[in-house]
Design a protein around this motif. Structure first.
Motif, mmCIF file in Angstrom:
data_model
loop_
_atom_site.group_PDB
_atom_site.id
_atom_site.type_symbol
_atom_site.label_atom_id
_atom_site.label_comp_id
_atom_site.label_asym_id
_atom_site.label_seq_id
_atom_site.Cartn_x
_atom_site.Cartn_y
_atom_site.Cartn_z
ATOM 1 N N UNK A 1 -7.107 -1.807 -0.461
ATOM 2 C CA UNK A 1 -6.154 -2.465 -0.731
ATOM 3 C C UNK A 1 -5.489 -2.862 0.606
ATOM 4 N N UNK A 2 -4.562 -3.535 0.450
ATOM 5 C CA UNK A 2 -3.873 -4.151 1.907
ATOM 6 C C UNK A 2 -3.495 -3.079 2.733
ATOM 7 N N UNK A 3 -3.658 -2.887 3.839
ATOM 8 C CA UNK A 3 -3.397 -1.755 4.787
ATOM 9 C C UNK A 3 -2.013 -2.410 5.854
ATOM 10 N N UNK A 4 -1.093 -1.416 6.233
ATOM 11 C CA UNK A 4 -0.369 -1.686 7.001
ATOM 12 C C UNK A 4 -0.548 -0.870 8.288
ATOM 13 N N UNK A 5 -0.522 -1.803 9.575
ATOM 14 C CA UNK A 5 -0.749 -1.243 10.752
ATOM 15 C C UNK A 5 0.726 -1.146 11.489
ATOM 16 N N UNK A 6 0.774 -0.266 12.391
ATOM 17 C CA UNK A 6 1.859 0.170 13.237
ATOM 18 C C UNK A 6 1.482 0.563 14.773
ATOM 19 N N UNK A 7 2.412 0.367 15.625
ATOM 20 C CA UNK A 7 1.850 0.567 16.928
ATOM 21 C C UNK A 7 2.464 2.109 17.138
ATOM 22 N N UNK A 8 1.751 2.573 18.425
ATOM 23 C CA UNK A 8 1.712 3.945 18.970
ATOM 24 C C UNK A 8 1.988 3.704 20.436
ATOM 25 N N UNK A 9 2.820 4.160 21.030
ATOM 26 C CA UNK A 9 3.166 4.108 22.376
ATOM 27 C C UNK A 9 2.129 4.900 23.432
ATOM 28 N N UNK A 10 1.435 4.299 24.220
ATOM 29 C CA UNK A 10 0.240 4.986 24.991
ATOM 30 C C UNK A 10 1.032 5.929 25.767
ATOM 31 N N UNK B 1 5.984 -3.850 -0.050
ATOM 32 C CA UNK B 1 6.337 -3.580 -1.662
ATOM 33 C C UNK B 1 5.747 -2.113 -1.491
ATOM 34 N N UNK B 2 6.405 -1.179 -1.944
ATOM 35 C CA UNK B 2 5.993 0.146 -2.220
ATOM 36 C C UNK B 2 6.199 0.324 -3.994
ATOM 37 N N UNK B 3 5.127 1.374 -4.496
ATOM 38 C CA UNK B 3 5.521 2.042 -5.721
ATOM 39 C C UNK B 3 5.820 3.468 -5.610
ATOM 40 N N UNK B 4 6.531 4.079 -6.544
ATOM 41 C CA UNK B 4 6.853 5.445 -6.889
ATOM 42 C C UNK B 4 5.591 6.166 -6.917
ATOM 43 N N UNK C 1 6.744 7.446 -2.058
ATOM 44 C CA UNK C 1 6.047 6.302 -2.276
ATOM 45 C C UNK C 1 4.914 5.990 -1.552
ATOM 46 N N UNK C 2 4.338 5.007 -2.420
ATOM 47 C CA UNK C 2 2.990 4.519 -1.506
ATOM 48 C C UNK C 2 2.891 2.894 -1.619
ATOM 49 N N UNK C 3 2.334 2.513 -0.623
ATOM 50 C CA UNK C 3 1.985 1.035 -0.259
ATOM 51 C C UNK C 3 1.501 0.458 -1.321
ATOM 52 N N UNK C 4 2.157 -0.558 -1.948
ATOM 53 C CA UNK C 4 1.522 -1.187 -3.069
ATOM 54 C C UNK C 4 0.943 -2.774 -2.529
ATOM 55 N N UNK C 5 1.517 -3.414 -1.770
ATOM 56 C CA UNK C 5 1.466 -4.732 -1.126
ATOM 57 C C UNK C 5 1.794 -4.570 0.241
#
Length: 138
Positions: free
Chosen positions: A28-37, A126-129, A112-116
């Motif tokens: 499913x689609x994934x969400x990316x985030x940043x982490x400061x080095x 968009x998240x779903x319960x 919640x979990x990422x849906x889209x």
């Protein structure tokens, strides 16, 4: 007209332009985030670290699981009511998104979990319960 090649898009994945990852076609689609080095702070879609102002941000993949911290129902600019929620992800960053379901039935503390990864209309996650909580007499 100039069209960047796939290799250029791969190089830009470390910047904020690659926040939503369309390359992973098997999942499913994934969400990316940043982490400061420098300080290890996690953030979503930023150019600089909000803690140390560092610009060396590493892109990581989120598991897509989080908790609703705040949810509100909006009635403006839409034919029907919709919710806007602040979701605290398991990795520690907070993202604004929409939770599927009746707007009045979404409460702080719901898992919640990422849906889209991107809503086609609003452009937000968009998240779903994960599980329907038992709320007797509330």
């Amino acid at each position: 007209m100039y069209h960047p090649s796939e290799s250029v898009a791969q190089q830009a994945a470390g910047s904020t332009t690659g926040v939503l990852d369309p390359r992973d076609k098997g999942r499913a689609e994934a969400m990316l985030f940043q982490r400061c080095a420098w300080c290890g702070t996690t953030m979503y879609h930023r150019l600089l670290c909000p803690v140390c102002q560092g610009s060396d941000l590493r892109t990581e993949r989120s598991e897509g699981v989080g908790t609703v911290r705040h949810s509100t129902v909006l009635h403006r600019n839409t034919p029907a009511a919709r919710n806007v929620s602040l979701i605290e992800m398991a990795e520690g960053f907070v993202v604004r998104g929409r939770v599927m379901g009746p707007p009045i039935g979404i409460h702080s503390g719901d898992r919640v979990r990422l849906s889209t990864a991107e809503d086609p209309v609003r452009g937000e996650p968009v998240f779903q319960l994960v599980d329907e909580p038992f709320r007797a007499w509330t």
